[in-house]
Motif scaffolding. Structure first.
Motif, PDB file in Angstrom:
ATOM      1  N   LEU A  80      36.806  65.274  46.086  1.00 57.80           N
ATOM      2  CA  LEU A  80      38.306  65.625  46.931  1.00 57.80           C
ATOM      3  C   LEU A  80      38.898  64.302  47.929  1.00 57.80           C
ATOM      4  N   ALA A  81      37.597  63.750  48.289  1.00 57.49           N
ATOM      5  CA  ALA A  81      38.204  62.881  49.093  1.00 57.49           C
ATOM      6  C   ALA A  81      38.898  61.582  48.473  1.00 57.49           C
ATOM      7  N   HIS A  82      38.608  61.208  47.476  1.00 60.61           N
ATOM      8  CA  HIS A  82      39.256  60.202  46.325  1.00 60.61           C
ATOM      9  C   HIS A  82      41.079  61.031  46.338  1.00 60.61           C
ATOM     10  N   ARG A  83      40.464  62.921  46.084  1.00 62.73           N
ATOM     11  CA  ARG A  83      42.055  63.040  45.856  1.00 62.73           C
ATOM     12  C   ARG A  83      42.782  63.224  46.700  1.00 62.73           C
ATOM     13  N   VAL A  84      42.256  63.439  48.121  1.00 58.80           N
ATOM     14  CA  VAL A  84      43.148  63.095  50.038  1.00 58.80           C
ATOM     15  C   VAL A  84      43.886  62.200  49.114  1.00 58.80           C
ATOM     16  N   VAL A  85      43.199  60.951  49.621  1.00 57.40           N
ATOM     17  CA  VAL A  85      43.665  60.002  50.010  1.00 57.40           C
ATOM     18  C   VAL A  85      44.207  59.295  49.408  1.00 57.40           C
ATOM     19  N   ALA A 125      41.152  72.423  51.574  1.00 61.68           N
ATOM     20  CA  ALA A 125      40.336  71.450  51.322  1.00 61.68           C
ATOM     21  C   ALA A 125      39.609  72.282  50.133  1.00 61.68           C
ATOM     22  N   VAL A 126      39.566  73.663  50.802  1.00 63.18           N
ATOM     23  CA  VAL A 126      38.392  74.467  50.367  1.00 63.18           C
ATOM     24  C   VAL A 126      38.707  74.711  49.138  1.00 63.18           C
ATOM     25  N   ASN A 127      39.713  75.002  49.037  1.00 64.08           N
ATOM     26  CA  ASN A 127      40.278  75.947  47.537  1.00 64.08           C
ATOM     27  C   ASN A 127      39.766  74.242  47.094  1.00 64.08           C
ATOM     28  N   TRP A 128      40.527  73.559  46.584  1.00 66.26           N
ATOM     29  CA  TRP A 128      40.184  72.081  46.214  1.00 66.26           C
ATOM     30  C   TRP A 128      38.287  72.035  45.525  1.00 66.26           C
ATOM     31  N   PHE A 129      38.214  71.689  46.734  1.00 69.90           N
ATOM     32  CA  PHE A 129      36.539  71.412  46.832  1.00 69.90           C
ATOM     33  C   PHE A 129      36.238  72.770  45.910  1.00 69.90           C
ATOM     34  N   LEU A 132      36.319  84.456  44.073  1.00 69.83           N
ATOM     35  CA  LEU A 132      36.959  84.952  45.195  1.00 69.83           C
ATOM     36  C   LEU A 132      37.852  84.235  46.073  1.00 69.83           C
ATOM     37  N   ILE A 133      37.048  82.979  46.557  1.00 67.88           N
ATOM     38  CA  ILE A 133      36.913  81.834  47.347  1.00 67.88           C
ATOM     39  C   ILE A 133      38.370  81.083  46.860  1.00 67.88           C
ATOM     40  N   LEU A 134      38.569  80.557  45.452  1.00 69.86           N
ATOM     41  CA  LEU A 134      39.904  79.873  45.173  1.00 69.86           C
ATOM     42  C   LEU A 134      40.835  81.259  45.214  1.00 69.86           C
ATOM     43  N   ALA A 135      41.024  82.683  45.019  1.00 65.84           N
ATOM     44  CA  ALA A 135      42.014  83.319  45.410  1.00 65.84           C
ATOM     45  C   ALA A 135      42.248  83.516  46.746  1.00 65.84           C
ATOM     46  N   PHE A 136      41.165  83.624  48.007  1.00 67.59           N
ATOM     47  CA  PHE A 136      41.250  84.310  48.889  1.00 67.59           C
ATOM     48  C   PHE A 136      42.443  82.459  49.822  1.00 67.59           C
ATOM     49  N   LEU A 166      39.753  83.178  36.936  1.00 67.23           N
ATOM     50  CA  LEU A 166      39.144  84.335  37.289  1.00 67.23           C
ATOM     51  C   LEU A 166      39.865  83.901  38.491  1.00 67.23           C
ATOM     52  N   GLY A 167      39.426  83.222  39.265  1.00 69.30           N
ATOM     53  CA  GLY A 167      39.841  83.549  40.994  1.00 69.30           C
ATOM     54  C   GLY A 167      41.618  83.286  40.514  1.00 69.30           C
ATOM     55  N   TYR A 168      41.792  82.253  39.891  1.00 70.82           N
ATOM     56  CA  TYR A 168      43.787  82.553  39.552  1.00 70.82           C
ATOM     57  C   TYR A 168      44.498  83.565  39.361  1.00 70.82           C
ATOM     58  N   PHE A 169      43.634  84.291  37.897  1.00 70.82           N
ATOM     59  CA  PHE A 169      44.104  85.614  37.450  1.00 70.82           C
ATOM     60  C   PHE A 169      44.269  86.715  38.141  1.00 70.82           C
ATOM     61  N   ILE A 170      42.924  86.367  39.688  1.00 72.84           N
ATOM     62  CA  ILE A 170      42.655  87.523  40.622  1.00 72.84           C
ATOM     63  C   ILE A 170      43.639  87.251  41.438  1.00 72.84           C
ATOM     64  N   ASN A 171      44.507  86.196  42.041  1.00 73.88           N
ATOM     65  CA  ASN A 171      45.810  85.580  42.933  1.00 73.88           C
ATOM     66  C   ASN A 171      46.217  86.178  43.437  1.00 73.88           C
ATOM     67  N   PRO A 172      46.740  87.019  42.523  1.00 72.20           N
ATOM     68  CA  PRO A 172      48.302  87.416  42.526  1.00 72.20           C
ATOM     69  C   PRO A 172      48.232  88.202  43.684  1.00 72.20           C
ATOM     70  N   LEU A 173      47.094  89.584  42.422  1.00 71.51           N
ATOM     71  CA  LEU A 173      46.770  90.970  43.879  1.00 71.51           C
ATOM     72  C   LEU A 173      46.027  90.803  45.204  1.00 71.51           C
ATOM     73  N   VAL A 174      45.361  89.322  45.135  1.00 70.05           N
ATOM     74  CA  VAL A 174      44.589  88.723  46.535  1.00 70.05           C
ATOM     75  C   VAL A 174      46.335  88.352  47.823  1.00 70.05           C
ATOM     76  N   VAL A 175      46.957  87.814  47.148  1.00 72.78           N
ATOM     77  CA  VAL A 175      48.460  87.549  48.189  1.00 72.78           C
ATOM     78  C   VAL A 175      49.076  88.904  48.488  1.00 72.78           C
ATOM     79  N   VAL A 176      48.939  90.178  47.273  1.00 76.51           N
ATOM     80  CA  VAL A 176      49.910  91.500  48.000  1.00 76.51           C
ATOM     81  C   VAL A 176      48.445  92.420  48.660  1.00 76.51           C
ATOM     82  N   LEU A 177      47.025  92.293  48.611  1.00 76.91           N
ATOM     83  CA  LEU A 177      46.574  92.757  49.609  1.00 76.91           C
ATOM     84  C   LEU A 177      46.868  92.000  50.870  1.00 76.91           C
ATOM     85  N   LEU A 178      46.431  90.366  50.864  1.00 74.72           N
ATOM     86  CA  LEU A 178      47.155  89.420  51.903  1.00 74.72           C
ATOM     87  C   LEU A 178      48.282  90.158  52.962  1.00 74.72           C
ATOM     88  N   GLY A 179      49.735  90.865  51.698  1.00 78.97           N
ATOM     89  CA  GLY A 179      50.512  91.354  52.697  1.00 78.97           C
ATOM     90  C   GLY A 179      50.537  92.484  53.756  1.00 78.97           C
TER      91      GLY A 179
END
Length: 310
Positions: A37-42, A82-86, A153-157, A102-115
């Motif tokens: 993660l640190a190398h990815r950022v730098v 950063a939390v997502n990448w880690f 769930l962490i990835l999706a949210f 799975l996290g990226y499959f449910i991400n569209p549903l989480v976006v709707v829920l956040l809306g």
């Protein structure tokens, strides 16, 4: 080539790169998730800085520094990504690629829920049905795993929250990535310096190939985002929404077919429920988009105002 075809090309290229990310992160072993993660950022900061210098677009920083609310928003976005990448790197390198998909499959549903929760949006019945089926899928997968699929769930949210903050900020892709990475670069450099001082750093100590792959983390982070931005500027939102399933399908394929992660019947049933929710969600979105494009019937002509003599 028409702008629409170019948009599809950019979008497909972005999601193909994201879809094969598990193969790349597996090559970075024995480096731990935090060091990756640190190398990815730098290296993201270095790559995008060179890109912006080539575009002669560094001046945007002066205007941004005069907007404290935007800077706070960038700090929130940087923390979420950063939390997502880690989480993603940890999931891939702990042999849980299927759960990250799975996290990226449910991400569209989480976006709707956040809306609903954040923006107070009102959902159509089909969207509520999709959320209900998605919730049932999480329950089935919880029974299968013996725990909540917390990585998914962490990835999706976190990605859903990141998307929400980015939408409000409205920064272009390259500029946004540069500032977000710059916010994270100081703690990343401190961590890498500490690893080097304690002799625990892997950078430069495994092989020349490994070192090059770590440096490439910056380009491999920025290029898909820039391609995605190019697609978003040329494609309808519904088309972009359909393309987003390419990445998790490829990630799931990597996990099952290449890394041979288990897919027992109960887990497959949970994924089938997720896919059912996404079908309901996508069909509803397509219908709504088609209706919104239909020309509305013209109403009766407005009455002609009567002029009175003075």
């Amino acid at each position: 080539m028409t702008p629409l075809r170019l948009g599809y090309l950019y979008g497909l290229a972005a999601y193909l790169l994201w879809g094969f990310f598990p193969l790349y992160f597996k090559l970075l072993r024995p480096t731990g998730p935090l060091e990756i993660l640190a190398h990815r950022v730098v290296w993201s900061v270095a790559f995008v800085a060179l890109l912006l210098a080539a575009m002669r677009n560094i001046g945007f920083l002066r205007a941004l520094l005069r907007q404290p609310r935007a800077l706070v928003g960038i700090g929130v976005a940087a923390t979420l990504i950063a939390v997502n990448w880690f989480t993603y790197i940890y999931g891939v390198n702990s042999d849980r690629v299927v759960e990250t998909a799975l996290g990226y499959f449910i991400n569209p549903l989480v976006v709707v829920l956040l809306g609903v929760l954040v923006l107070r949006e009102r959902l159509r019945p089909a969207q509520w049905a999709a959320l209900g089926v998605g919730g049932l899928a999480v329950a089935v997968l919880t029974v299968d795993y013996g725990r909540l699929p917390y990585l998914a769930l962490i990835l999706a949210f976190t990605f859903g929250g990141y998307s929400l903050v980015k939408k409000r900020l409205g920064l272009p892709a390259a500029e946004g990535l540069f500032v977000e990475s710059a916010v994270l670069s100081l703690p990343a450099l401190v961590f890498l310096g500490w690893l080097a001082a304690t002799g625990d750093a892997t950078f430069g100590h495994v092989s020349a190939k490994h070192t090059v792959l770590l440096v490439l983390a910056g380009a491999l982070t920025a290029i898909p985002l820039l391609l995605f931005a190019g697609a978003a500027n040329r494609l309808p939102l519904t088309a972009l929404g359909m393309l987003q399933y390419v990445a998790p399908i490829l990630q799931l394929g990597c996990g099952v077919l290449i890394f041979h992660e288990p897919m027992p019947p109960a887990r497959l049933a949970g994924f089938a429920l997720v896919w059912l929710a996404l079908i309901v969600f996508t069909v509803d979105a397509l219908r709504h988009a088609r209706r919104s494009r239909r020309p509305r019937p013209a109403g009766p002509p407005a009455p002609t105002p009567v002029r009175t003599a003075r």
